[in-house]
Design a protein around this motif. Structure first.
Motif, mmCIF file in Angstrom:
data_model
loop_
_atom_site.group_PDB
_atom_site.id
_atom_site.type_symbol
_atom_site.label_atom_id
_atom_site.label_comp_id
_atom_site.label_asym_id
_atom_site.label_seq_id
_atom_site.Cartn_x
_atom_site.Cartn_y
_atom_site.Cartn_z
ATOM 1 N N PRO A 5 1.002 -21.976 21.320
ATOM 2 C CA PRO A 5 0.451 -20.626 21.530
ATOM 3 C C PRO A 5 0.429 -19.836 20.228
ATOM 4 C CG PRO A 5 2.695 -20.809 22.396
ATOM 5 C CD PRO A 5 2.268 -22.190 22.039
ATOM 6 N N ARG A 6 -0.625 -19.034 20.081
ATOM 7 C CA ARG A 6 -0.756 -18.238 18.849
ATOM 8 C C ARG A 6 0.292 -17.143 18.816
ATOM 9 N NH1 ARG A 6 -6.710 -16.291 17.681
ATOM 10 N NH2 ARG A 6 -5.572 -15.583 15.820
ATOM 11 N N LYS A 7 0.875 -16.938 17.639
ATOM 12 C CA LYS A 7 1.896 -15.911 17.436
ATOM 13 C C LYS A 7 1.255 -14.524 17.476
ATOM 14 C CE LYS A 7 4.965 -14.301 13.745
ATOM 15 N NZ LYS A 7 4.182 -13.098 13.426
ATOM 16 N N LYS A 8 1.967 -13.571 18.081
ATOM 17 C CA LYS A 8 1.477 -12.198 18.085
ATOM 18 C C LYS A 8 1.452 -11.650 16.660
ATOM 19 C CE LYS A 8 2.899 -10.499 22.634
ATOM 20 N NZ LYS A 8 3.698 -9.442 23.341
ATOM 21 N N LYS A 9 0.467 -10.829 16.388
ATOM 22 C CA LYS A 9 0.431 -10.133 15.097
ATOM 23 C C LYS A 9 1.275 -8.868 15.202
ATOM 24 C CE LYS A 9 -3.810 -11.749 12.955
ATOM 25 N NZ LYS A 9 -5.023 -11.356 12.194
ATOM 26 N N THR A 10 2.149 -8.693 14.223
ATOM 27 C CA THR A 10 3.038 -7.529 14.223
ATOM 28 C C THR A 10 2.425 -6.402 13.394
ATOM 29 O OG1 THR A 10 4.997 -8.891 14.486
ATOM 30 C CG2 THR A 10 5.332 -6.662 13.622
ATOM 31 N N ILE A 11 2.349 -5.230 14.006
ATOM 32 C CA ILE A 11 1.934 -4.010 13.296
ATOM 33 C C ILE A 11 3.191 -3.187 13.051
ATOM 34 C CG2 ILE A 11 0.555 -1.904 13.400
ATOM 35 C CD1 ILE A 11 -1.230 -3.371 15.477
ATOM 36 N N LEU A 12 3.514 -2.957 11.810
ATOM 37 C CA LEU A 12 4.699 -2.164 11.458
ATOM 38 C C LEU A 12 4.258 -0.744 11.112
ATOM 39 C CD1 LEU A 12 7.698 -1.816 10.843
ATOM 40 C CD2 LEU A 12 7.255 -2.723 8.542
ATOM 41 N N PHE A 46 -0.802 -8.393 20.017
ATOM 42 C CA PHE A 46 -0.250 -7.460 19.032
ATOM 43 C C PHE A 46 1.120 -6.961 19.481
ATOM 44 C CE2 PHE A 46 -3.897 -7.037 16.321
ATOM 45 C CZ PHE A 46 -4.972 -7.333 17.142
ATOM 46 N N GLN A 47 1.988 -6.802 18.504
ATOM 47 C CA GLN A 47 3.323 -6.251 18.736
ATOM 48 C C GLN A 47 3.506 -5.058 17.800
ATOM 49 O OE1 GLN A 47 5.747 -7.200 20.939
ATOM 50 N NE2 GLN A 47 6.998 -5.480 20.218
ATOM 51 N N LEU A 48 3.720 -3.862 18.347
ATOM 52 C CA LEU A 48 3.878 -2.649 17.526
ATOM 53 C C LEU A 48 5.360 -2.356 17.323
ATOM 54 C CD1 LEU A 48 2.609 -0.160 16.115
ATOM 55 C CD2 LEU A 48 2.754 1.024 18.322
ATOM 56 N N GLU A 49 5.774 -2.289 16.074
ATOM 57 C CA GLU A 49 7.143 -1.917 15.716
ATOM 58 C C GLU A 49 7.088 -0.605 14.935
ATOM 59 O OE1 GLU A 49 9.661 -3.419 16.831
ATOM 60 O OE2 GLU A 49 8.873 -5.384 17.431
ATOM 61 N N GLN A 50 8.086 0.243 15.162
ATOM 62 C CA GLN A 50 8.069 1.566 14.519
ATOM 63 C C GLN A 50 9.360 1.813 13.746
ATOM 64 O OE1 GLN A 50 6.932 4.749 17.208
ATOM 65 N NE2 GLN A 50 5.809 3.321 18.525
ATOM 66 N N GLN A 51 9.211 2.450 12.600
ATOM 67 C CA GLN A 51 10.360 2.850 11.773
ATOM 68 C C GLN A 51 10.101 4.289 11.310
ATOM 69 O OE1 GLN A 51 12.776 0.337 10.993
ATOM 70 N NE2 GLN A 51 14.117 1.923 10.213
ATOM 71 N N MET A 59 12.202 0.983 4.058
ATOM 72 C CA MET A 59 10.847 0.441 4.054
ATOM 73 C C MET A 59 10.873 -1.040 3.686
ATOM 74 S SD MET A 59 7.607 1.730 1.759
ATOM 75 C CE MET A 59 5.926 1.511 2.343
ATOM 76 N N GLN A 60 11.607 -1.361 2.634
ATOM 77 C CA GLN A 60 11.693 -2.755 2.200
ATOM 78 C C GLN A 60 12.364 -3.619 3.265
ATOM 79 O OE1 GLN A 60 13.106 -3.282 -1.792
ATOM 80 N NE2 GLN A 60 13.776 -5.380 -1.436
ATOM 81 N N ARG A 61 13.443 -3.104 3.864
ATOM 82 C CA ARG A 61 14.148 -3.872 4.892
ATOM 83 C C ARG A 61 13.270 -4.105 6.120
ATOM 84 N NH1 ARG A 61 20.120 -0.891 4.768
ATOM 85 N NH2 ARG A 61 20.960 -2.073 2.985
ATOM 86 N N ALA A 62 12.474 -3.086 6.490
ATOM 87 C CA ALA A 62 11.621 -3.222 7.670
ATOM 88 C C ALA A 62 10.577 -4.322 7.471
ATOM 89 C CB ALA A 62 10.947 -1.889 7.977
ATOM 90 N N VAL A 63 9.960 -4.354 6.296
ATOM 91 C CA VAL A 63 8.967 -5.401 6.021
ATOM 92 C C VAL A 63 9.646 -6.767 6.003
ATOM 93 C CG1 VAL A 63 7.226 -6.224 4.392
ATOM 94 C CG2 VAL A 63 7.541 -3.773 4.729
ATOM 95 N N GLU A 69 2.068 -8.589 9.869
ATOM 96 C CA GLU A 69 0.745 -8.894 9.313
ATOM 97 C C GLU A 69 0.026 -7.609 8.896
ATOM 98 O OE1 GLU A 69 1.942 -10.321 12.006
ATOM 99 O OE2 GLU A 69 2.012 -12.429 11.445
ATOM 100 N N ILE A 70 0.352 -6.512 9.581
ATOM 101 C CA ILE A 70 -0.272 -5.219 9.277
ATOM 102 C C ILE A 70 0.826 -4.184 9.058
ATOM 103 C CG2 ILE A 70 -1.784 -3.378 10.147
ATOM 104 C CD1 ILE A 70 -3.159 -5.525 11.881
ATOM 105 N N VAL A 71 0.756 -3.475 7.941
ATOM 106 C CA VAL A 71 1.708 -2.397 7.637
ATOM 107 C C VAL A 71 0.932 -1.084 7.606
ATOM 108 C CG1 VAL A 71 3.350 -1.451 5.980
ATOM 109 C CG2 VAL A 71 3.190 -3.925 6.305
ATOM 110 N N HIS A 72 1.377 -0.135 8.409
ATOM 111 C CA HIS A 72 0.705 1.170 8.510
ATOM 112 C C HIS A 72 1.687 2.259 8.074
ATOM 113 C CE1 HIS A 72 -2.151 4.039 10.596
ATOM 114 N NE2 HIS A 72 -1.073 4.800 10.450
ATOM 115 N N PHE A 73 1.331 3.003 7.031
ATOM 116 C CA PHE A 73 2.179 4.125 6.599
ATOM 117 C C PHE A 73 1.481 5.434 6.940
ATOM 118 C CE2 PHE A 73 5.168 6.642 4.360
ATOM 119 C CZ PHE A 73 4.453 7.665 3.768
ATOM 120 N N SER A 74 2.222 6.341 7.598
ATOM 121 C CA SER A 74 1.712 7.680 7.897
ATOM 122 C C SER A 74 2.653 8.708 7.303
ATOM 123 C CB SER A 74 1.600 7.897 9.412
ATOM 124 O OG SER A 74 0.473 7.233 9.928
#
Length: 751
Positions: A5-12, A46-51, A59-63, A69-74
């Motif tokens: 099975p394909r692995k979920k893509k993680t959005i951080l 997709f798997q959404l993780e929040q920090q 930030m470094q530890r979270a990555v 696969e996707i890093v989103h900074f707001s």
């Protein structure tokens, strides 16, 4: 045979909204992204993780932990200075572009896309895209609502099975669909494009020096490091430096960060140069504050405080210098102990620093030396004084005790004094040449004044006053206060009616006293193209803040100067005599006035005249003692000038009032006159045998605020004299004065 099975893509999702930055609705953005992913048909991919409240370490530890696969900074961006994360106290901690690029280079094996949903983050996007396939940044300020609309549109599309490139386009469409004119703000950077872009020589103008380039309209609640808009009740007067807590101070990256990083280095020296009213003192004060936060000792010294006589005698100057620093550090004055013997003044001051000021504490000592160009006109004194500072700086390279001394020196003028290259502090250390504000920074300042201006209105103001901080702040202050509209201000700005009258008049007086300089600026303002002029005149005019360089050529700094001086410096016809020269000086101005002379004159005019002449004679005698010059009599008042010395003016006024008070105890009441005195320190203009200027007008108003037998002084005088003697002073607060446009803080001196 079953397939893996394909692995979920993680959005951080990484968020930071430091306490000392503009509040953003980041929670709403994260919630809408999560809801969009949840309702999509491909939600299982997709798997959404929040920090939240991320620090650089988090930030470094979270990555590292989530391997997304996707890093989103707001959050907030600061252009060339980086992204605004948080420190341990929840305040702004900038992470620079180089560090961010290095971080994502380390994780390039699995990070496919980075979204930087923050203002001015295009520069970081470009750097990161050299290692990551897709990076999205913002090419200018982005509104909070526009940022959320883009994020929701992007992830809705991604969760629907669209590619990253198509999701980016649909994110921009979402901004347009919400009727927000910022659809061109997000930009997509692709790793595959960079070899082609580099070959084409693409570059960014990171300096922001062209402040009139086109950009989108001003946006509300931008995701940049900007203080919340200031209340009109707390709006700082444009005159003088900005307080440390002022929301109107605009950083000019990377200047502040460079200074803060430098001042913690042993033996540091920072040189701040800019024309008057460009923000030198405000920057110096912030460097000292940062040093104080590091636990250092700090002392601020403005050379405008020094009596004029100190600047002509090295021994007096160095004693004043050491004494003022001692006062600033709240230490016991031990000059008498160290100023003995046959050693020269430089040796004595060196010993005073080495054996006392630097040895008294283990903490470094940071000196902020402001307006040092007052010494430049005394070349021999300047050579010795600045040579001494350079010698101390050199000793700081090898001697532990001198490594504790750090210097911050500010000046307006070019250094024309003939200093030996090995004896000058002006060719070592960190040089800071304060630039104008760029268009982004001016827009930020407009927003902080709660002015809802269009892009065109901002450009119109910039065309008139450029990015000169003082000129910009005067315009915004006047409009924000409701005293004038922008259209009206632009019409009257280059005239005597406008709010820049005193500023322009000061420059005009200085130009009219130098025929060669006046002819040169006339050449510049009459040319529609940049022109090359004599190097000496070019640097003098740049020191005055009237021109800016374009290569080796120069042009007027702004339209205000071009229009005003084109009218005022027009070549006179041959049959019209030249205007007599007008001299400009810094001086303490004293006004004295007899309170009850009118009533006495009605009762006995001859006696009143005799008593006024008697008191005038006494005042003249005391003024002579303090080198004060009585310029003229005005009925029952006197106008007195003290060249550059507020200390002598105050001492003279105190002796005058005490003399009259003592005499009153032995005189009959009918022979006692009561006097009021006002004192101000400011710029005066001497025309033939007369004295003029806003400083004279202000001193006259102060006299009217004084009580009979008392003295009223302005804040500029108080700041100079407060450490010189034990004064009985009462703070009268901010006072409205007739004919003076802004309230002035006054103080009452009781003899």
């Amino acid at each position: 045979m079953s397939s893996t099975p394909r692995k979920k893509k993680t959005i951080l999702f990484l968020a930071a909204n430091p306490k000392n930055s503009t509040p953003l609705r980041l929670g709403e953005e994260a919630k809408e992204i999560a809801e969009g992913l949840q309702r999509s048909k491909k939600r299982d991919k997709f798997q959404l993780e929040q920090q939240w409240a991320v620090t650089p370490r988090e930030m470094q530890r979270a990555v590292l932990d989530y391997k997304p696969e996707i890093v989103h900074f707001s959050g907030h961006g600061a252009g060339e200075s980086g992204l605004a994360l948080e420190d341990e106290a929840g305040k702004i901690k900038l992470v620079n572009t180089k560090a961010l690029a290095a971080l994502f280079e380390a994780f390039k094996e699995y990070v496919e896309c980075v979204i930087l949903n923050a203002c001015y983050s295009e520069v970081q996007a470009e750097a990161i895209a050299r290692h990551i396939p897709y990076v999205i940044g913002m090419n200018q300020a982005v509104g909070d609502k526009a940022a959320r609309e883009f994020a929701v549109g992007f992830y809705d599309s991604l969760a629907a099975g669209e590619s990253i490139e198509r999701a980016y386009k649909l994110g921009c469409v979402s901004i347009s669909m919400a009727d927000i004119p910022e659809e061109l703000t997000p930009v997509l950077k692709k790793k595959s494009d960079f070899s082609e872009l580099d070959a084409a020589g693409r570059s960014r103008d990171a300096s922001g020096s062209d402040i009139v380039e086109e950009s989108s309209p001003a946006v509300e609640n931008v995701r940049s490091i900007a203080a919340p808009p200031v209340s009109l009740l707390n709006l700082d007067n444009p005159e003088g430096s900005l307080s440390l807590d002022s929301p109107l101070y605009i950083d000019r990256p990377p200047i502040e960060s460079d200074c803060y990083q430098t001042i913690v280095k042993p033996g540091a020296l920072i040189r701040v140069k800019a024309p008057r009213q460009m923000g030198k003192t405000s920057l110096v004060q912030r460097i000292l504050y940062r040093a104080k936060e590091e636990g250092y000792q700090t002392a601020y010294l403005n050379f405008q405080w020094a009596d004029g006589s100190f600047l002509t005698h090295l021994d007096e100057l160095l004693q004043w210098f050491c004494g003022e620093i001692t006062n600033e550090l709240n230490l016991e004055d031990r000059l008498g102990e160290y100023w003995k013997g046959v050693l020269g003044s430089k040796n004595k001051s060196t010993k005073y620093f080495q054996r006392y000021l630097l040895s008294d504490s283990d903490r470094p000592l940071v000196l902020g030396l402001d307006e040092v160009d007052r010494i430049f006109q005394h070349s021999e004194i300047a050579t010795d004084f600045f040579g001494l500072l350079r010698a101390w700086h050199e000793r700081g390279k090898n001697e532990e005790i001198w490594k504790k001394l750090r210097l911050v020196i500010s000046h307006s003028q070019e250094v024309y004094i003939p200093l030996n290259i090995n004896q000058s502090p002006f060719n070592v250390g960190l040089p800071i040449d304060l630039p104008e504000l760029n268009q982004i920074q001016v827009t930020d300042l407009v927003n902080r004044h709660r002015l809802n201006w269009s892009h065109q209105e901002i450009c119109d103001m910039i065309e008139m006053v450029g990015g000169h901080p003082y000129l910009v702040r005067v315009a915004l202050y006047q409009v924000a206060r409701g005293r004038i509209t922008l259209d009206s201000l632009l019409k009257v700005a280059p005239t005597e009616e406008g709010p820049y009258y005193d500023h322009l008049r000061r420059h005009l007086v200085n130009l009219e006293t130098d025929a060669k300089l006046a002819a040169t600026i006339r050449q510049v303002i009459n040319s529609e193209q940049p022109v090359e002029i004599n190097t000496g005149e070019a640097f003098k005019l740049r020191s005055m803040g009237l021109i800016k360089f374009q290569g080796n050529a120069v042009m007027p700094l702004c339209g205000l100067y071009r229009q005003y001086f084109r009218h005022r410096l027009a070549s006179p016809p041959a049959n019209i005599p030249a205007v007599p020269p007008i001299e400009s000086h810094l001086a303490a101005i004293m006004f004295s006035d007899v309170v009850n002379s009118t009533a006495l004159s009605v009762a006995n005019q001859k006696l009143a005249l005799e008593l006024v002449n008697r008191d005038f004679s006494i005042i003249r005698g005391i003024c002579d003692k303090y080198q004060g010059k009585v310029l003229k009599e005005m009925g029952d008042g006197l106008l007195i000038c003290f060249a550059e010395s507020a200390v002598k003016a105050v001492a003279c006024a105190l002796e005058i009032q005490r003399n009259f008070a003592e005499a009153a105890t032995t005189l009959p009441p009918s022979h006692v006159l009561q006097h009021r005195i006002g004192i101000h320190l400011g710029e005066i203009f001497i025309f033939k045998n007369d004295i003029r200027g806003a400083g004279v007008n202000l001193a006259a108003r102060l006299e009217g605020k004084a009580e009979p037998g008392k003295i009223c002084i302005s804040e500029t005088v108080y700041q100079v004299v407060k450490t010189h003697s034990d004064l009985n002073v009462i703070d009268l607060g901010m006072q409205e004065l007739k004919g003076i446009p802004e309230p002035v803080r006054l103080y009452k001196l009781i003899p």
